[in-house]
Motif scaffolding. Structure first.
Motif, PDB file in Angstrom:
ATOM      1  N   MET A   1      -0.970 -17.558   8.231  1.00 52.44           N
ATOM      2  CA  MET A   1      -1.028 -16.232   8.104  1.00 52.44           C
ATOM      3  C   MET A   1      -1.663 -16.033   6.812  1.00 52.44           C
ATOM      4  N   ALA A   2      -2.718 -16.854   6.317  1.00 50.37           N
ATOM      5  CA  ALA A   2      -3.838 -16.521   5.263  1.00 50.37           C
ATOM      6  C   ALA A   2      -4.836 -15.814   5.941  1.00 50.37           C
ATOM      7  N   ASP A   3      -5.345 -15.910   7.286  1.00 47.86           N
ATOM      8  CA  ASP A   3      -6.127 -15.194   7.911  1.00 47.86           C
ATOM      9  C   ASP A   3      -5.708 -13.899   8.445  1.00 47.86           C
ATOM     10  N   ALA A   4      -4.471 -13.518   8.265  1.00 49.20           N
ATOM     11  CA  ALA A   4      -4.109 -12.445   8.802  1.00 49.20           C
ATOM     12  C   ALA A   4      -4.252 -11.265   8.053  1.00 49.20           C
ATOM     13  N   PRO A   5      -4.636 -10.092   8.464  1.00 51.82           N
ATOM     14  CA  PRO A   5      -4.687  -9.062   7.514  1.00 51.82           C
ATOM     15  C   PRO A   5      -3.500  -8.643   6.720  1.00 51.82           C
ATOM     16  N   LEU A   6      -4.016  -8.189   5.544  1.00 55.83           N
ATOM     17  CA  LEU A   6      -2.855  -8.019   4.397  1.00 55.83           C
ATOM     18  C   LEU A   6      -2.397  -6.600   4.429  1.00 55.83           C
ATOM     19  N   VAL A   7      -1.052  -6.053   4.223  1.00 57.46           N
ATOM     20  CA  VAL A   7      -0.721  -4.816   3.984  1.00 57.46           C
ATOM     21  C   VAL A   7      -1.489  -4.305   2.755  1.00 57.46           C
ATOM     22  N   GLY A   8      -1.661  -3.035   2.975  1.00 56.17           N
ATOM     23  CA  GLY A   8      -2.574  -2.409   2.011  1.00 56.17           C
ATOM     24  C   GLY A   8      -1.370  -1.592   1.058  1.00 56.17           C
ATOM     25  N   ILE A   9      -1.599  -1.486  -0.448  1.00 57.32           N
ATOM     26  CA  ILE A   9      -0.615  -0.720  -1.213  1.00 57.32           C
ATOM     27  C   ILE A   9      -1.249   0.490  -1.569  1.00 57.32           C
ATOM     28  N   VAL A  10      -0.589   1.627  -1.657  1.00 59.25           N
ATOM     29  CA  VAL A  10      -1.167   2.901  -2.430  1.00 59.25           C
ATOM     30  C   VAL A  10      -0.355   3.261  -3.420  1.00 59.25           C
ATOM     31  N   LEU A  11      -0.705   3.470  -4.849  1.00 53.37           N
ATOM     32  CA  LEU A  11       0.360   4.008  -5.845  1.00 53.37           C
ATOM     33  C   LEU A  11      -0.319   5.326  -6.120  1.00 53.37           C
ATOM     34  N   VAL A  12       0.926   6.354  -5.701  1.00 56.72           N
ATOM     35  CA  VAL A  12       0.688   7.742  -5.915  1.00 56.72           C
ATOM     36  C   VAL A  12       1.441   8.148  -7.267  1.00 56.72           C
ATOM     37  N   SER A  13       0.688   8.676  -8.105  1.00 55.24           N
ATOM     38  CA  SER A  13       1.233   9.336  -9.422  1.00 55.24           C
ATOM     39  C   SER A  13       0.657  10.752  -9.675  1.00 55.24           C
ATOM     40  N   HIS A  14       1.400  11.492 -10.473  1.00 55.31           N
ATOM     41  CA  HIS A  14       0.930  12.514 -10.822  1.00 55.31           C
ATOM     42  C   HIS A  14      -0.356  12.201 -11.802  1.00 55.31           C
ATOM     43  N   SER A  15      -0.715  11.261 -12.378  1.00 57.98           N
ATOM     44  CA  SER A  15      -1.397  10.813 -13.543  1.00 57.98           C
ATOM     45  C   SER A  15      -2.374   9.910 -13.001  1.00 57.98           C
ATOM     46  N   ALA A  16      -3.697  10.024 -12.830  1.00 57.53           N
ATOM     47  CA  ALA A  16      -4.650   9.018 -12.270  1.00 57.53           C
ATOM     48  C   ALA A  16      -4.650   7.723 -13.403  1.00 57.53           C
ATOM     49  N   ALA A  17      -4.433   7.916 -14.753  1.00 62.39           N
ATOM     50  CA  ALA A  17      -4.252   6.862 -15.922  1.00 62.39           C
ATOM     51  C   ALA A  17      -2.923   5.886 -15.348  1.00 62.39           C
ATOM     52  N   VAL A  18      -1.742   6.675 -15.090  1.00 62.31           N
ATOM     53  CA  VAL A  18      -0.709   5.995 -14.495  1.00 62.31           C
ATOM     54  C   VAL A  18      -0.840   5.197 -13.488  1.00 62.31           C
TER      55      VAL A  18
END
Length: 136
Positions: A1-18
């Motif tokens: 499993m270590a060589d398999a591609p990882l799921v990507g995560i995107v965090l969507v907020s109304h604020s860039a800082a958050v």
């Protein structure tokens, strides 16, 4: 499993800082090995408060490694913007999914789970289970 591609995560907020702060927290708590790719998509192109379909699509493209992309959002119009992108069908990488999860706790659970090499279904389940975290 270590060589398999990882799921990507995107965090969507109304604020860039958050979005950037939650990304830093989640990746920091997942540290200790390979960390899933995480991108913040907060605010508008001009740095204001709001959401941007263009920033979300660009962030999803940056984290896509072929194992799917999980999107977590903070508030109403962020959800609507992501749903519109998903409905269009060609703006986001294949295997992109909106997760119904609390923003901070869900992000931490998603990043930790994805960093362990879990697939998109398990990442989604971990993020959603964060609704059950009790503080009292």
């Amino acid at each position: 499993m270590a060589d398999a591609p990882l799921v990507g995560i995107v965090l969507v907020s109304h604020s860039a800082a958050v979005a950037e702060s939650v990304a830093a927290l989640a990746t920091g708590l997942a540290a200790g090995g390979t960390t899933a790719p995480v991108a913040a998509a907060g605010g508008t192109e001009d740095g204001g408060l709001g959401t941007s379909a263009e920033l979300i699509a660009a962030a999803a493209a940056r984290v896509d490694r072929g194992a799917g992309v999980a999107l977590l959002t903070d508030l109403g119009s962020a959800v609507l913007t992501v749903k519109a992108l998903l409905a269009e069908g060609d703006e986001l990488p294949p295997g992109t999914r909106l997760l119904d999860a609390p923003f901070v706790e869900g992000a931490v659970a998603a990043v930790v789970t994805a960093s362990a090499g879990a697939g998109l279904d398990a990442v989604g389940a971990a993020a959603t289970e964060a609704y059950d975290y009790r503080k009292v």
